[in-house]
Design a protein around this motif. Structure first.
Motif, mmCIF file in Angstrom:
data_model
loop_
_atom_site.group_PDB
_atom_site.id
_atom_site.type_symbol
_atom_site.label_atom_id
_atom_site.label_comp_id
_atom_site.label_asym_id
_atom_site.label_seq_id
_atom_site.Cartn_x
_atom_site.Cartn_y
_atom_site.Cartn_z
ATOM 1 N N GLN A 3 0.823 -1.207 0.000
ATOM 2 C CA GLN A 3 0.000 0.000 0.000
ATOM 3 C C GLN A 3 0.860 1.262 0.000
ATOM 4 O OE1 GLN A 3 -3.572 -0.064 2.542
ATOM 5 N NE2 GLN A 3 -3.050 -2.174 3.075
ATOM 6 N N PHE A 4 2.149 1.088 -0.306
ATOM 7 C CA PHE A 4 3.095 2.203 -0.455
ATOM 8 C C PHE A 4 3.373 2.928 0.860
ATOM 9 C CE2 PHE A 4 0.705 1.707 -4.445
ATOM 10 C CZ PHE A 4 1.744 1.265 -5.254
ATOM 11 N N SER A 27 0.178 8.660 -4.302
ATOM 12 C CA SER A 27 -1.084 7.984 -3.973
ATOM 13 C C SER A 27 -1.736 8.484 -2.696
ATOM 14 C CB SER A 27 -0.847 6.475 -3.850
ATOM 15 O OG SER A 27 -0.022 6.203 -2.728
ATOM 16 N N ALA A 31 -3.625 2.119 -7.288
ATOM 17 C CA ALA A 31 -3.156 2.266 -5.911
ATOM 18 C C ALA A 31 -4.348 2.416 -4.989
ATOM 19 C CB ALA A 31 -2.232 3.483 -5.788
ATOM 20 N N VAL A 87 3.128 4.294 -11.046
ATOM 21 C CA VAL A 87 2.781 3.373 -9.976
ATOM 22 C C VAL A 87 3.166 1.967 -10.414
ATOM 23 C CG1 VAL A 87 0.938 2.474 -8.519
ATOM 24 C CG2 VAL A 87 0.868 4.854 -9.284
ATOM 25 N N ARG A 88 4.100 1.372 -9.684
ATOM 26 C CA ARG A 88 4.603 0.033 -10.036
ATOM 27 C C ARG A 88 4.991 -0.026 -11.517
ATOM 28 N NH1 ARG A 88 0.035 -1.435 -6.758
ATOM 29 N NH2 ARG A 88 0.703 -2.111 -4.688
#
Length: 282
Positions: A24-25, A58, A210, A246-247
């Motif tokens: 979840q970062f 995010s 995210a 994101v990723r």
């Protein structure tokens, strides 16, 4: 901002440690503890931890209670970078009550208190340490504050000298509207982010990239070139999106920090992305 601060302080960017995050970062406390242990084993002296409340991509919120436990065990300063997200504490006090564990906290009123650029703030819970750190002599401390219980004038020691009275606009806004108006507006922004996330998840051509922790939503079109979609959406002029990675995937990013946003504006984001995708070649 953190590497820049480390460089300006003269610590050196090579002494900044980046800590791994979870799915979840959010900063992983176990990875933080391991990084501290590795530095101590190498003869280095860790001095501070920087946690984040509302990451720029995010809006992720680091697990402050666990990070504060590490800081306490290791006798390290805990600073919270809350430039964007920390003001959600007005609307979600129960979720962010662990902010009280921080030694210092930064926030930008021009981000989520609806102020114009530029209005930043540093909250510091140890005025005695501040005086010792920023003062050149005991006599100078006396000049700054005859009463040791008074606050410390950080502007005397900042990088800027001449500047505008930035705090006036924030003070006036709070006096005129009251804290409840800001609390309600932030709560609406949080609701709008959830509304957009639900609309994205309900559309078969779109996907979230995210978790939605605060008011930032990162999504993508499953089949089309999202860079081209972003250019087309913004050129159409009805909504404005930014972008993020994101990723390793290019994301369309919407961040709600406007008290005038309506539900219709939110839902229009989905329709505009789909319309733009229809104008983009495969």
């Amino acid at each position: 901002s953190i590497p820049k601060a480390v460089a300006l302080l003269g610590i050196g960017r090579s002494n900044l440690r980046l800590v791994a995050v979870d799915d979840q970062f959010r900063m992983r406390p176990d990875a933080l503890q391991a990084a501290i242990a590795a530095d101590r084993a190498a003869g280095r002296n860790p001095i501070a931890i920087v946690a984040t409340v509302g990451t720029i991509v995010s809006g992720a919120i680091d697990p402050l209670p666990e990070i504060a436990d590490v800081a306490g065990r290791e006798d390290l300063w805990l600073h919270v970078d809350g430039a964007y997200g920390v003001l959600a504490a007005l609307a979600l006090p129960e979720r962010l009550n662990s902010l009280a564990l921080a030694d210092s906290l930064s926030l930008d009123a021009h981000k989520w208190l609806y102020q114009p650029l530029d209005c930043g703030c540093l909250l510091h819970r140890h005025p005695d340490i501040a005086r010792k750190t920023f003062s050149h002599s005991d006599d100078y401390v006396g000049l700054l504050s005859q009463d040791p219980t008074e606050g410390f004038a950080f502007f005397e020691e900042s990088f800027e000298l001449s500047r505008r009275f930035r705090a006036l606009k924030l003070w006036l806004s709070l006096q005129y509207h009251g804290r409840r108006a800001f609390r309600d507006a932030i709560a609406e922004d949080l609701r709008h982010a959830r509304l957009l996330a639900e609309a994205v998840e309900a559309h078969p051509e779109l996907e979230l990239l995210a978790p939605v922790a605060l008011s930032a939503v990162c999504c993508r079109h499953r089949a089309k070139d999202n860079r081209a979609i972003l250019r087309r959406v913004n050129a159409r002029g009805r909504v404005y999106l930014s972008n993020a990675t994101v990723r390793d995937q290019f994301a369309l990013r919407a961040c709600f920090v406007n008290h005038r946003t309506t539900d219709g504006n939110v839902l229009e984001i989905v329709s505009e992305v789909i319309a733009a995708a229809g104008e983009v070649n495969d």
